[in-house]
Design an enzyme around this catalytic site. Structure first.
Site, PDB file in Angstrom:
ATOM      1  N   THR A 178     -14.221   5.398  -9.629  1.00  0.00           N
ATOM      2  CA  THR A 178     -14.193   6.316 -10.767  1.00  0.00           C
ATOM      3  C   THR A 178     -14.197   5.405 -11.995  1.00  0.00           C
ATOM      4  O   THR A 178     -14.054   4.205 -11.833  1.00  0.00           O
ATOM      5  CB  THR A 178     -12.884   7.150 -10.693  1.00  0.00           C
ATOM      6  OG1 THR A 178     -12.965   8.046  -9.594  1.00  0.00           O
ATOM      7  CG2 THR A 178     -12.609   7.947 -11.941  1.00  0.00           C
ATOM      8  N   THR A 229      -7.529   6.248 -10.538  1.00  0.00           N
ATOM      9  CA  THR A 229      -8.638   6.182  -9.603  1.00  0.00           C
ATOM     10  C   THR A 229      -8.067   6.015  -8.203  1.00  0.00           C
ATOM     11  O   THR A 229      -7.088   5.297  -8.025  1.00  0.00           O
ATOM     12  CB  THR A 229      -9.585   5.016  -9.932  1.00  0.00           C
ATOM     13  OG1 THR A 229     -10.534   4.845  -8.862  1.00  0.00           O
ATOM     14  CG2 THR A 229      -8.838   3.710 -10.121  1.00  0.00           C
ATOM     15  N   GLY A 230      -8.671   6.694  -7.241  1.00  0.00           N
ATOM     16  CA  GLY A 230      -8.166   6.543  -5.884  1.00  0.00           C
ATOM     17  C   GLY A 230      -8.352   7.785  -5.055  1.00  0.00           C
ATOM     18  O   GLY A 230      -9.278   8.573  -5.271  1.00  0.00           O
TER      19      GLY A 230
END
Length: 312
Positions: A178, A229-230
Site C-alpha cells: 500500500t 500497511t499490512g
C-alpha cells in the site's frame, strides 16, 4: 527509529507498503528503483512543507507521486482483483479539525487520494464508494482515466500466479503493499493519507483498512498522524491508527512505544504489517513486523532517509 524536530519545524514520512522483501528475494537493481521512486515522492512532499504549505497538502502531493508510479500497489501499478480489474481505495485526514475523506472501489480516478481530499473538502460526507464516488469525482473535475491506465504486466502476472498455485482467497503473503504519507507542518498540524489497490485476487468488493478512518488512516493534532500497511482484516479489527493515537493522547505513551504495542496486538490476531507516524512535536517513526517496509522520511533539520529492508 525516531527523529524529533523542534516546534515550528516540519517533518514528513512516507511508505510504499510492508511486505516479504529481503536482500535475498529482491535484487539490488529493483531495490534501487524503489528507493528512487520513494525519493521522488519524498521530494514532492518536502517541497510543499519547505515552501510553508500544510501537512495535508504535503501528504497528498507525496501519495499522488506514489499512485502514479507502477512500482507500488496504488493507482497505476495496483494489483488485480480475482476477476481481473483494478479497484482502488484511499483516505485522507487532517489533525486540526479531524476532517476526513475516503473512497473505495473506484476504477477510473487517476489519483484516488485527490478524490478522497475532494470528499473531505467539497462534500458533506466522509466516505464514498464505487460508481457514486466517481460520479462525484466527475462533478468535481478530478481527473478520470481509462481503467487500462492502472494495469501493468507484472501485476497481471502476479494474479495468474496466484490462480495457478491456488494459494487461497487472495494474496495473503502481502508482498505488494500500500502507499501512505504522514506529515507535520511548521504550524504543528498533522495529516495522513493512504492509498491502495488492495490484495491480489481479492473478491466480492473486499475493502481493507486503508480507506477506513481509524483503521488504516488517522490524524489528530492531540496525538499523531498515522498511515498503515499490512493485513487489512486484522488492522480493521484492532482499529490500529486510532488505537495508536488514543494510547498517545490518553495513555501518555511515546509514539514509538504505542505503535509497537498496537502492532503486537495485530500480531496476536495473526496479522502483520507496518505503520508510519508523525507527531505535532515533529517526531516521525516507523515500525513493521514484516521483513521489509518501503519507507522514507525527511525534515527541516536536513534529515533524509530511505529504506527497504529490515536492516536499512
Amino acid at each position: 527509529m525516531i527523529e524529533t524536530s523542534e516546534t515550528g519545524r516540519w517533518a514528513l514520512a512516507i511508505h510504499g507498503g510492508a511486505g516479504s522483501m529481503t536482500p535475498e528475494t529482491m535484487d539490488a537493481a529493483s531495490a534501487a528503483e524503489h528507493e528512487l521512486a520513494l525519493g521522488a515522492a519524498l521530494d514532492a512532499g518536502t517541497r510543499v512543507l519547505a515552501a510553508g504549505g500544510t501537512a495535508l497538502e504535503a501528504v497528498c502531493a507525496a501519495v499522488s507521486v506514489l499512485e502514479d508510479d507502477p512500482h507500488f500497489n496504488a493507482g497505476r501499478g495496483a494489483v488485480f482483483t480475482y476477476h481481473g480489474t483494478n479497484e482502488l481505495d484511499a483516505a485522507v485526514m487532517e489533525g486540526a479539525g479531524r476532517m476526513a475523506g475516503a473512497v473505495c472501489g473506484v476504477t477510473h480516478t487517476r489519483n484516488p487520494v485527490r478524490l478522497a481530499r475532494a470528499v473531505m473538502e467539497q462534500s458533506p460526507h466522509v466516505f464514498l464508494s464505487g460508481a457514486g464516488a466517481e460520479e462525484f469525482a466527475r462533478e468535481q473535475g478530478v481527473e478520470q482515466v481509462d481503467p487500462d491506465w492502472f494495469a501493468t504486466e507484472e501485476r497481471w502476472r502476479q494474479l495468474q500466479e496466484l490462480k495457478a498455485k491456488k494459494l487461497g482467497w487472495f494474496d495473503a503473503g502481502l508482498k505488494y503493499g500500500t502507499v501512505g504519507a504522514v506529515a507535520v507542518d511548521a504550524a504543528g498540524h498533522v495529516a495522513a493519507a493512504t492509498s491502495t489497490g488492495g490484495l491480489t485476487g481479492k473478491r466480492w468488493g473486499r475493502i481493507g483498512d486503508s480507506p477506513l478512518i481509524g483503521a488504516g488512516t488517522y490524524a489528530d493534532d492531540r496525538a499523531a498522524a498515522v498511515s498503515c500497511t499490512g493485513s487489512g482484516e486484522q488492522f480493521i479489527r484492532a482499529g490500529v491508527a486510532h488505537e495508536i493515537c488514543a494510547r498517545i493522547r490518553m495513555g501518555g505513551e511515546p509514539a514509538q512505544a504505542a505503535t509497537e504495542a498496537v502492532l503486537a496486538e495485530v500480531g496476536a490476531m495473526g496479522g502483520v504489517g507496518g505503520v508510519i507516524y508523525a507527531t505535532p512535536g515533529g517526531e516521525t517513526g516507523f515500525a513493521f513486523t514484516t521483513p521489509g517496509l518501503f519507507r522514507a522520511r525527511a525534515d527541516s533539520g536536513g534529515r533524509r532517509e530511505i529504506g527497504v529492508f529490515g536492516g536499512d
